[in-house]
Design an enzyme around this catalytic site. Structure first.
Site, PDB file in Angstrom:
ATOM      1  N   TYR A  35      68.525  36.339  19.370  1.00 16.30           N
ATOM      2  CA  TYR A  35      68.656  34.979  20.094  1.00 16.30           C
ATOM      3  C   TYR A  35      70.132  34.691  19.788  1.00 16.30           C
ATOM      4  O   TYR A  35      70.339  33.467  20.323  1.00 16.30           O
ATOM      5  CB  TYR A  35      67.642  34.098  19.507  1.00 16.30           C
ATOM      6  CG  TYR A  35      66.206  34.416  20.274  1.00 16.30           C
ATOM      7  CD1 TYR A  35      65.883  34.048  21.352  1.00 16.30           C
ATOM      8  CD2 TYR A  35      65.293  35.034  19.321  1.00 16.30           C
ATOM      9  CE1 TYR A  35      64.643  34.596  21.910  1.00 16.30           C
ATOM     10  CE2 TYR A  35      63.947  35.470  19.899  1.00 16.30           C
ATOM     11  CZ  TYR A  35      63.568  35.305  20.977  1.00 16.30           C
ATOM     12  OH  TYR A  35      62.541  35.676  21.518  1.00 16.30           O
ATOM     13  N   GLN A  36      70.934  35.389  19.737  1.00 21.99           N
ATOM     14  CA  GLN A  36      72.426  35.174  20.059  1.00 21.99           C
ATOM     15  C   GLN A  36      73.023  34.145  19.116  1.00 21.99           C
ATOM     16  O   GLN A  36      73.928  33.550  19.578  1.00 21.99           O
ATOM     17  CB  GLN A  36      72.533  34.977  21.414  1.00 21.99           C
ATOM     18  CG  GLN A  36      71.699  36.039  22.262  1.00 21.99           C
ATOM     19  CD  GLN A  36      71.831  36.018  23.648  1.00 21.99           C
ATOM     20  OE1 GLN A  36      70.919  35.482  24.566  1.00 21.99           O
ATOM     21  NE2 GLN A  36      73.120  36.235  24.472  1.00 21.99           N
TER      22      GLN A  36
ATOM     23  N   TRP B 147      66.020  24.979  23.968  1.00 18.87           N
ATOM     24  CA  TRP B 147      65.315  23.762  23.763  1.00 18.87           C
ATOM     25  C   TRP B 147      64.823  23.459  22.367  1.00 18.87           C
ATOM     26  O   TRP B 147      64.617  22.276  21.972  1.00 18.87           O
ATOM     27  CB  TRP B 147      64.342  23.540  24.918  1.00 18.87           C
ATOM     28  CG  TRP B 147      63.254  24.327  24.919  1.00 18.87           C
ATOM     29  CD1 TRP B 147      63.165  25.572  24.491  1.00 18.87           C
ATOM     30  CD2 TRP B 147      61.739  23.603  24.735  1.00 18.87           C
ATOM     31  NE1 TRP B 147      61.464  25.955  24.170  1.00 18.87           N
ATOM     32  CE2 TRP B 147      60.953  24.971  24.498  1.00 18.87           C
ATOM     33  CE3 TRP B 147      61.059  22.567  24.766  1.00 18.87           C
ATOM     34  CZ2 TRP B 147      59.662  24.806  24.517  1.00 18.87           C
ATOM     35  CZ3 TRP B 147      59.926  22.334  24.813  1.00 18.87           C
ATOM     36  CH2 TRP B 147      59.113  23.316  24.513  1.00 18.87           C
ATOM     37  N   ASP B 148      64.549  24.510  21.607  1.00 17.84           N
ATOM     38  CA  ASP B 148      63.901  24.316  20.443  1.00 17.84           C
ATOM     39  C   ASP B 148      64.931  23.420  19.503  1.00 17.84           C
ATOM     40  O   ASP B 148      64.506  22.606  18.591  1.00 17.84           O
ATOM     41  CB  ASP B 148      64.114  25.767  19.585  1.00 17.84           C
ATOM     42  CG  ASP B 148      63.731  26.995  20.310  1.00 17.84           C
ATOM     43  OD1 ASP B 148      63.584  26.898  21.501  1.00 17.84           O
ATOM     44  OD2 ASP B 148      63.375  27.865  19.650  1.00 17.84           O
TER      45      ASP B 148
ATOM     46  N   GLU C 237      55.820  30.636  28.535  1.00 15.56           N
ATOM     47  CA  GLU C 237      56.753  31.530  29.284  1.00 15.56           C
ATOM     48  C   GLU C 237      56.201  32.834  29.712  1.00 15.56           C
ATOM     49  O   GLU C 237      56.902  33.496  30.307  1.00 15.56           O
ATOM     50  CB  GLU C 237      57.793  31.962  28.246  1.00 15.56           C
ATOM     51  CG  GLU C 237      58.801  30.991  27.948  1.00 15.56           C
ATOM     52  CD  GLU C 237      59.841  31.429  26.827  1.00 15.56           C
ATOM     53  OE1 GLU C 237      59.693  32.297  25.904  1.00 15.56           O
ATOM     54  OE2 GLU C 237      60.893  30.795  26.673  1.00 15.56           O
TER      55      GLU C 237
ATOM     56  N   LYS D 130      51.359  31.518  26.672  1.00 17.35           N
ATOM     57  CA  LYS D 130      52.006  31.999  25.407  1.00 17.35           C
ATOM     58  C   LYS D 130      51.941  30.856  24.536  1.00 17.35           C
ATOM     59  O   LYS D 130      51.783  31.207  23.292  1.00 17.35           O
ATOM     60  CB  LYS D 130      53.475  32.183  25.740  1.00 17.35           C
ATOM     61  CG  LYS D 130      54.203  32.873  24.835  1.00 17.35           C
ATOM     62  CD  LYS D 130      55.621  33.063  25.277  1.00 17.35           C
ATOM     63  CE  LYS D 130      56.478  33.564  24.171  1.00 17.35           C
ATOM     64  NZ  LYS D 130      57.958  33.803  24.654  1.00 17.35           N
ATOM     65  N   GLN D 131      52.073  29.651  24.782  1.00 13.76           N
ATOM     66  CA  GLN D 131      52.266  28.580  23.917  1.00 13.76           C
ATOM     67  C   GLN D 131      51.851  27.247  24.792  1.00 13.76           C
ATOM     68  O   GLN D 131      51.513  27.342  25.795  1.00 13.76           O
ATOM     69  CB  GLN D 131      53.603  28.615  23.506  1.00 13.76           C
ATOM     70  CG  GLN D 131      54.436  28.287  24.668  1.00 13.76           C
ATOM     71  CD  GLN D 131      56.135  28.391  24.106  1.00 13.76           C
ATOM     72  OE1 GLN D 131      56.475  29.516  24.399  1.00 13.76           O
ATOM     73  NE2 GLN D 131      56.837  27.415  23.518  1.00 13.76           N
TER      74      GLN D 131
END
Lengths: 796, 796
Positions: B354-355, B360-361, B502, B617-618
């Site tokens: 994840y770079q 938004w986390d 997502e 997904k969530q």
């Protein structure tokens, strides 16, 4: 002359083959088919079975057998005939065989085949046609010659085990010999009840086997799902026998009013208590009474009349002449000329693929040929859209829109019968959610556009008042509820659509779609104003019937004024197919083809190999040019043609013709001719795939058939139409010494002939008014019976 | 106590294992990591190499090595130490081994390991920590005891062959011994130049090997891509030696101003002529001068101060206590507390996945813990969003919008570094065009929402005037250009987005997104009005700087008034996640899991198994409830929780916590606790996948770490905040006898303790004002130093 594959023609009015290629049977079955717009009978052999894709596809028998796909049913095969010689089955495909020739005569829609089997000692010869006199009737005649003494067994009758793409359509099938109607002797009957709607389909068969003028003794037998007559004969050397069959097919829907049948109507079994049987019996016996010659004479007269208004004569190019006639033939037999409540199927009646249903192909590709040569049929087709307007209203409502959103796949009721999962991902085996049914909205404005064109050409204001206006208004309403306003740009947009290029679903501001939408909104306003002025009573009726208010007309105008239609780039002239298209990977079909994991992959959305590239399935920007010949300047058309052409994969049979027409206009003569040939041979040269993304899509591409006429007339002759009349700008292929075309406009008929630099127009002597024809800057009013030569060069 | 897997804790302040499980090394490498917000060092062994996923991840070193993925670089490993005993390599993983124990002490961020190899005759013991005193410094101490006479060879130094996910980041690496800085003896140096931006990364290493207080003789050698010292020693039975290492890491970016570096800056080689080397040398020698004890004392004091404001004490549930501390520890070490120009990575500094970038986390999951316990860090994070505002403006402009569209994946400049092709279709091997970067627009209103919340909690109007207002206005502008108006429905819509769930990209009117957009538009107007009244000079400055006009405020209001936000159904209370969600196949995750062809498949758009179903997904609808606790009634929350919960697959680590918090509110106590444990053990129990859709996504889920605090404080204690002050509604898990939480608001500190029915609040004696606390209907103003007990039951 020899054509490609194993095809040849002698007269340009037929195709034939003298060798049989088993692998091509799936396509030759379509190519050699006969039909009459009510039924289509594939060009297979009399002794073929379901696995050979024998089919008699009946119009107006939409039914869903597997819970997913609505399609036309295939009728039991009343032409089945199997022959055994000296105890050995003798198939048409059997080797060794001599003098084999299968022919399709498209002047009269007569299929024939012949062959000799020297070892078996017999020769066979069969002819068949689908009657134009009684559309329910198929007739065949088989002649068998014994070259030496043989014992022959013939089993002929009705094979009820039909080929069906998506499930078994018959919940019941009853096979009986019927003799209630007296002589000629017993009729065989297959009576079937369809699974979903409980339609009755009845096939009746009469067979007359004569030997020296005497009828032969027959036994009736049931075998598997068929009922047959068996003849056993000992033939002497040189003896010939002749067997004539008359088969009629009827369905419950032949008795319905023109109102579409509600798709959720529940019916009991055998609802029509004998009416279908009686009609089928009558058709069969009347055909038998007329006899082979009588039935065929009537049939040929009807075809002669049809060709008189339709046939285009090309001198200097027998290939083009043959292909053009072949394609026009298929467009005719695909079209339900007998009714105004049925569509032209994308595969006509050649098989069940594409569900026997109309797509936008119908208006844009099939219809123009009729519009200028048989306007009554064009009207029928557009009345069909009126009869399915409620279906389009329901679709719009169900999806949260107003007005009429026409079905992408339209059967009898206009309900959307396009399944949500059309293709399959052949790699994962999983269904693909194609959004043809809900995102490909251009179908609705395409219909409105065609109404505009129909009225322009025919001046049939009666159609407009009774049917067309209401369609156009409801489509405008749909568009009003489908556009979105973007405040920061002060413009209306159309979001998430699928344009003609089907590889890119889910795009915004598709040039084609937005242009057609704007055109429709403007036309709706014009129709409103015309009605207000010329038919106020009709306008009032409509205002009451559909709650139309003048305010809506202003809204159409407002949206039309500010809807975003991508414009040609100031420098390059290029028009972006949709928002972001030019940002996609710029590559070529042949490059991305290398990325296929499986040759059967669907190339399009959501994750086919073309989606993230500029590779298009078919013409999209160019398609718009062809619909609106004067809308963009030639340099813009040229720039776009040259940009999009190498990026087009021609994954649709609709593609070649569009590139051909535009190529003719921009002076790319060789390309125009090449694409013309490609378009005309989509089926004949077996170019298409029968299966894509796991779905059978074979059969006759009727749109390609219809558009062959357009390539010649709109492309090579450069015909365009306006309120004033005809105009022409001929750019003939180099090898054509002449082309002569009959045309109709507003009830007046002309024939135009281009030969070298000479352009000759003859007006029919029965015309009621002069016809205005323009060539370059020269305009002429041509009186009834007059013939004039237009030559702009001489007149300057 | 024993935890799951092979984990245990003695004090609730650490985890340890006494067995080594090789297959878990990829996750234990993350779980046992140490770090300080500047660097993260994975909990691997000193003798591990790149293939064991050893990594020292450095903040602020964004670089793209493979042309596709921007990510943080991993520094050469200065802690490498390999040991050979009597000629045999002795790996930490070697068997047979006794008394093995690997420990992570999260009170002080100290990693340690020990083991004895009876056959080899030695015992090893190592400790390491990432200094909080000098963030560039890693220190380790290894003690080796000979159980019998052995010949020992130690190779220790810098291993330059680093683990890197997406390409080799170093175009040059230079390995040198350096003694220019005099004693302590020679430093080893790895000096690297990154591929894309030519950042310099310098690692310096000092090693002090003492035997009876005397330094040992060393040779320097280069092997492969490393530079090492070699010691060869003959130890007597019972003899112990100690080796202490100080490693410092610096990069060019440590010298930059707070202005983000333009991503296209072109730099020459070795641009900083020694500055980075000098700083690294200085860090290393200063650490060595402080010595092991001195460095660690300083380090522990900083951690003590941090925990004083942060630690939550739970009585009665050691499991929860341990897990909570573990998660808070990871949230702290992931966060660049030292600067306001860097983000919190979705995987912190645990690896390159994840770079190293913010999603938004950051605002929604990581930040709240800081907001109430370390508001300076919360401010830093939100100042970071101001420093990256230009990046967000560029992204908006590039995509045809106005204002600020924040990067879905945000590194140093705020440019979008989320690749367009994130996942891979493991069945076809083809890339998937995920639209995280262009369709997941809720990131922008989520930042605006968090600014609102930050200002509400801190009353930091200075932040609002200098930074926050401009962000909020630019986000409102973006939203104005992103909404579409539908005339027939007279409402604004947001088309084609990806909500928190997502699996469903390409949806319309996502409840979460539209609600957050409306919230932002309203807040933007409030901020405008507040500035006009209280800080007119700031408003004028902004009006000039970004061309803000009062008219825009009215437009925000207009859109906010008529934007469509799906409402609870009148009967069921259900809110549709997005348009058409309830029409999707209604099924369960366990059902569709059976449809997987390959376990590694991505479930989401465009054609994963979840896309055409209601499996999410969530949390999405529920997520909104948790952000806006008072916005919907409890019965609505309950109805939706019960509907969506069984349809949620929890494919994101962000999911459990949201269901936990909402479950606590609606009285589903057991579910709340179960989801709390699941959320806290995402990493620890190795629940997640390290690889999805072909992409490595392992590492520490820092959002899950941050949100552990929220489950306890917002969920179980029911804390909410308003202009008035704190309010609480405790619903503790049954086995908790008490929980005590320190909190801050507007500069005042309190500690709240819930124990049985008793709710006790202590205000810090250093507070400058009273603190308002509400429990049920009871509200109390608590003076500095005061302690009060709130008991609504008694006061009624």
């Amino acid at each position: 002359m020899q054509l490609e594959n194993n095809l040849a023609t002698d007269t340009t009015w037929e195709i034939f083959e003298t060798s049989f290629i088993p692998e091509q049977h799936v396509t030759t079955g379509s190519n050699y088919m006969i039909g009459n717009g009510y039924l289509g009978y594939r060009g297979t052999f009399a002794d073929d079975r379901a696995e050979d894709r024998v089919a008699c596809v009946l119009t107006d028998t939409y039914d869903r057998a597997d819970g997913t796909w609505t399609e036309l049913v295939t009728a039991p095969n009343g032409l089945f005939t199997g022959i055994t010689v000296d105890g050995n089955p003798r198939r048409w495909k059997s080797e060794p065989r001599r003098d084999y020739r299968r022919t399709l005569d498209f002047r009269y829609g007569i299929w024939s085949v012949r062959a000799t089997w020297p070892e078996a000692g017999i020769s066979l010869r069969e002819e068949r046609f689908a009657s134009r006199g009684d559309l329910h009737v198929l007739a065949s005649r088989t002649r068998i010659t014994a070259d030496r003494a043989v014992r022959l067994r013939i089993e002929t009758g009705i094979d009820g085990a039909v080929w069906s793409l998506n499930g078994e359509h018959y919940r019941e099938i009853s096979l009986q010999p019927r003799d209630e109607s007296g002589p000629p002797p017993v009729q065989l009957e297959a009576r079937c009840l369809t699974r979903e709607h409980r339609y009755e389909v009845v096939v009746r068969e009469i067979c007359l086997l004569e030997r020296n003028g005497t009828a032969c003794r027959e036994e009736i037998l049931r075998e598997g799902e068929g009922i047959y007559r068996r003849y056993t004969l000992d033939l002497a050397a040189g003896e010939m026998i002749s067997m004539t069959k008359y088969v009629s097919s009827w369905s419950t829907n032949d008795f319905r009013s023109t109102e579409p049948i509600s798709s959720d109507a529940s019916r009991g079994p055998w609802p029509h208590s004998g009416a279908v049987q009686e009609a089928a019996a009558r058709s069969a016996s009347q055909a038998a009474e007329k006899g082979w010659e009588g039935l065929q004479d009537e049939h040929r007269r009807i075809w002669d009349a049809r060709w008189a208004d339709l046939d285009i004569e090309i001198e200097g190019d027998d290939l083009a002449q043959t292909l053009l006639r072949y394609n026009m033939y298929h467009n005719v037999i695909a079209t339900p000329v007998h009714t105004d409540h049925l569509p032209i199927g994308a595969r006509g009646l050649s098989c069940q693929a594409y569900q026997g249903a109309a797509f936008w192909d119908q208006e844009i590709f099939n219809l123009p040929m009729f519009l200028f040569t048989d306007p009554g049929t064009a009207r029928n087709i557009l009345v069909y859209r009126y009869r399915t307007l409620d279906g389009a209203r329901r679709k719009a409502r169900d999806l949260g829109y107003k007005g009429a959103f026409y079905a992408w796949v339209s059967g009898d009721t206009g309900a959307e019968i396009c399944p949500s999962y059309f293709f399959r991902d052949v790699i994962s085996g999983r269904r693909i959610r194609n959004h043809f049914n809900d995102w490909q909205i251009h179908i609705s404005p395409d219909i409105a556009y065609t109404i505009w064109k129909y009225v322009l050409v025919t001046e049939d204001r009666d159609y407009l008042r009774r049917y067309g206006a209401e369609i156009v208004f409801e489509v405008a309403r749909f568009l009003l509820s489908r556009v979105h306003y973007r405040k920061d740009l002060d413009r209306w947009e159309i979001i998430r659509v699928l344009g003609p290029d089907e590889y890119h679903e889910n795009v915004d501001n598709n040039f084609f779609t937005n242009y057609q939408a704007r055109f429709t909104l403007r036309y709706a306003r014009e129709v409103y104003q015309w009605l207000a002025q010329h038919a106020p009573a009709d306008l009032q009726r409509l205002q009451r019937a559909i709650g139309l208010a003048e305010q809506e007309m202003k809204e159409w105008q407002d949206v039309a004024d500010r809807i975003f239609v991508p414009a040609p780039d100031g420098e390059t002239g290029l028009i972006e197919q949709f928002h972001g298209f030019f940002q996609l990977e710029d590559t070529r079909p042949e490059v991305i083809r290398e990325r296929l994991v499986d040759p059967g992959e669907y190339w399009g959305w959501p994750n086919g190999i073309a989606v993230e590239t500029q590779v298009s399935k078919q013409a999209d920007v160019i398609q718009l040019f062809v619909l609106h010949p004067g809308a963009y300047e030639l340099p813009v058309m040229k720039a776009n043609w040259e940009y999009y052409e190498p990026r087009t994969q021609h994954g649709s049979s609709l593609s070649y013709a569009v590139y051909a027409i535009a190529a003719a206009w921009i002076g790319h003569g060789e390309d125009a001719y090449r694409y013309f040939i490609q378009s005309c041979t989509v089926d004949l040269y077996n170019r298409g795939k029968s299966i894509s993304g796991g779905t059978f899509i074979g059969g006759i591409h009727t749109a390609a058939c219809g558009v062959a006429w357009q390539i010649v007339v709109q492309g090579f002759l450069g015909m365009a139409i306006s309120e004033e009349g005809f105009q022409f700008a001929p750019r003939l292929p180099e090898n054509w010494s002449s082309v002569a075309v009959p045309l109709q406009r507003r009830g007046e008929k002309i024939t135009v002939e281009a030969r070298g630099g000479v352009f000759r127009v003859r007006a029919d002597s029965a015309n009621g008014a002069t016809v205005s024809v323009r060539l370059g800057n020269v305009r002429r009013e041509i009186a009834p019976g007059e013939e004039v030569i237009l030559d702009p060069a001489r007149e300057e």
